[in-house]
Write a protein that holds these residues in place. Structure first.
Motif, short mmCIF file in Angstrom:
data_model
loop_
_atom_site.label_atom_id
_atom_site.label_comp_id
_atom_site.label_asym_id
_atom_site.label_seq_id
_atom_site.Cartn_x
_atom_site.Cartn_y
_atom_site.Cartn_z
N LYS A 135 0.86 -1.19 0.00
CA LYS A 135 0.00 0.00 0.00
C LYS A 135 0.88 1.23 0.00
N VAL A 136 0.51 2.21 -0.85
CA VAL A 136 1.24 3.47 -0.94
C VAL A 136 0.35 4.56 -0.35
N LYS A 137 0.89 5.33 0.60
CA LYS A 137 0.12 6.42 1.21
C LYS A 137 0.92 7.71 1.12
N GLY A 138 0.24 8.78 0.68
CA GLY A 138 0.90 10.07 0.54
C GLY A 138 0.95 10.48 -0.92
N SER A 139 1.63 11.57 -1.19
CA SER A 139 1.73 12.05 -2.57
C SER A 139 2.86 13.05 -2.68
N TRP A 140 3.15 13.44 -3.95
CA TRP A 140 4.14 14.49 -4.16
C TRP A 140 3.69 15.77 -3.47
N PHE A 141 2.38 16.08 -3.56
CA PHE A 141 1.86 17.33 -3.02
C PHE A 141 1.94 17.37 -1.50
N GLU A 142 1.84 16.19 -0.87
CA GLU A 142 1.92 16.13 0.58
C GLU A 142 3.37 16.06 1.08
N ARG A 143 4.31 16.11 0.15
CA ARG A 143 5.74 16.20 0.46
C ARG A 143 6.31 14.92 1.06
N SER A 144 5.52 13.87 1.13
CA SER A 144 6.04 12.62 1.67
C SER A 144 5.22 11.45 1.15
N CYS A 145 5.79 10.27 1.28
CA CYS A 145 5.13 9.06 0.82
C CYS A 145 5.69 7.89 1.64
N VAL A 146 4.81 7.00 2.05
CA VAL A 146 5.22 5.81 2.78
C VAL A 146 4.65 4.59 2.08
N ILE A 147 5.45 3.56 1.91
CA ILE A 147 5.02 2.32 1.26
C ILE A 147 5.06 1.21 2.30
N TYR A 148 3.92 0.55 2.45
CA TYR A 148 3.76 -0.49 3.46
C TYR A 148 3.64 -1.86 2.81
N ALA A 149 4.01 -2.89 3.57
CA ALA A 149 3.79 -4.28 3.14
C ALA A 149 2.34 -4.63 3.45
N GLY A 150 1.54 -4.80 2.39
CA GLY A 150 0.13 -5.17 2.55
C GLY A 150 -0.64 -4.18 3.40
N GLU A 151 -1.56 -4.70 4.21
CA GLU A 151 -2.38 -3.87 5.09
C GLU A 151 -1.72 -3.67 6.45
N SER A 152 -0.46 -4.07 6.57
CA SER A 152 0.25 -3.99 7.85
C SER A 152 0.81 -2.59 8.07
N LEU A 153 1.45 -2.40 9.20
CA LEU A 153 2.15 -1.15 9.49
C LEU A 153 3.65 -1.28 9.22
N ASN A 154 4.05 -2.37 8.58
CA ASN A 154 5.47 -2.61 8.27
C ASN A 154 5.88 -1.77 7.06
N ILE A 155 6.75 -0.80 7.30
CA ILE A 155 7.19 0.12 6.24
C ILE A 155 8.32 -0.52 5.44
N VAL A 156 8.22 -0.47 4.11
CA VAL A 156 9.28 -1.00 3.25
C VAL A 156 10.08 0.11 2.57
N ALA A 157 9.50 1.33 2.48
CA ALA A 157 10.23 2.46 1.88
C ALA A 157 9.53 3.76 2.26
#
Length: 204
Positions: A135-157
């Protein structure tokens, strides 16, 4: 949490696009995008100043077809937007292919109407798409982006915007991307390119 993350990533067989794009340590990449231009202008560099990837667009399908090339100019993946789709669905294929047998993953917006960008990523074998693989959350406009493994809170990037006086003067966006250990960084770069395309369409 880190142990859970490592177990999840090992389950992807050492790389979504390829094991050569996985490292047992954090990989930091700098992405520079020119904002005062109609054409794509992405540059990706690592901490040694090397450029592992470049982005090429198609003149025939300027808005929906991109190819990510490696340092030698060899196609790594082809990014194609599916036409006539409400959720901005994209397909990513191996090399310069656009054949469904070479599909690596697809992604789409999690919902039709969004205040903040959220994308669901499905690997090719996940045909039912009941639960996303990333799952990708955030955007260029929000100045940040976080990529998670599935529906978990485990951040991969993670991606953060870095403004400098030079970047503002020359109309450039600077982003620092940290890719976590054993995560395919070619996969992460492909996700960020698509995120940019979706946000450009939303801005119109």
């Amino acid at each position: 949490m880190m142990q859970n993350h490592q177990q999840q990533m090992q389950g992807f067989g050492g790389g979504i696009i390829g094991p050569q794009y996985c490292a047992p340590y954090n990989v930091d990449l700098a992405i520079v995008r020119k904002v005062l231009t109609l054409a794509d202008s992405f540059s990706v560099t690592d901490i040694n100043g090397q450029s592992p990837f470049t982005l090429k667009g198609s003149l025939l399908t300027l808005q929906d077809h991109r190819v990510l090339l490696d340092a030698a100019g060899t196609p790594v993946v082809t990014l194609r937007r599916k036409l006539m789709t409400a959720h901005d669905r994209w397909h990513v294929f191996r090399g310069d292919s656009s054949d469904m047998k070479d599909l690596i993953f697809s992604l789409k917006r999690s919902s039709l109407f969004q205040l903040k960008t959220e994308l669901d990523v499905f690997l090719a074998h996940n045909t039912e798409e009941k639960v996303c693989d990333f799952k990708v959350k955030g955007s260029w406009f929000e100045r940040s982006c976080v990529i998670y493994a599935g529906e978990s809170l485990n951040i991969v990037a993670q991606m953060q915007k870095k403004d400098t006086a030079q970047s503002i003067m020359f109309g450039k966006d600077n982003f620092m991307v940290t890719v976590y250990p054993n995560v395919d960084y070619a996969f992460i770069v492909a996700l960020i390119v698509i995120l940019d395309k979706i946000n450009k369409r939303q801005k119109k």
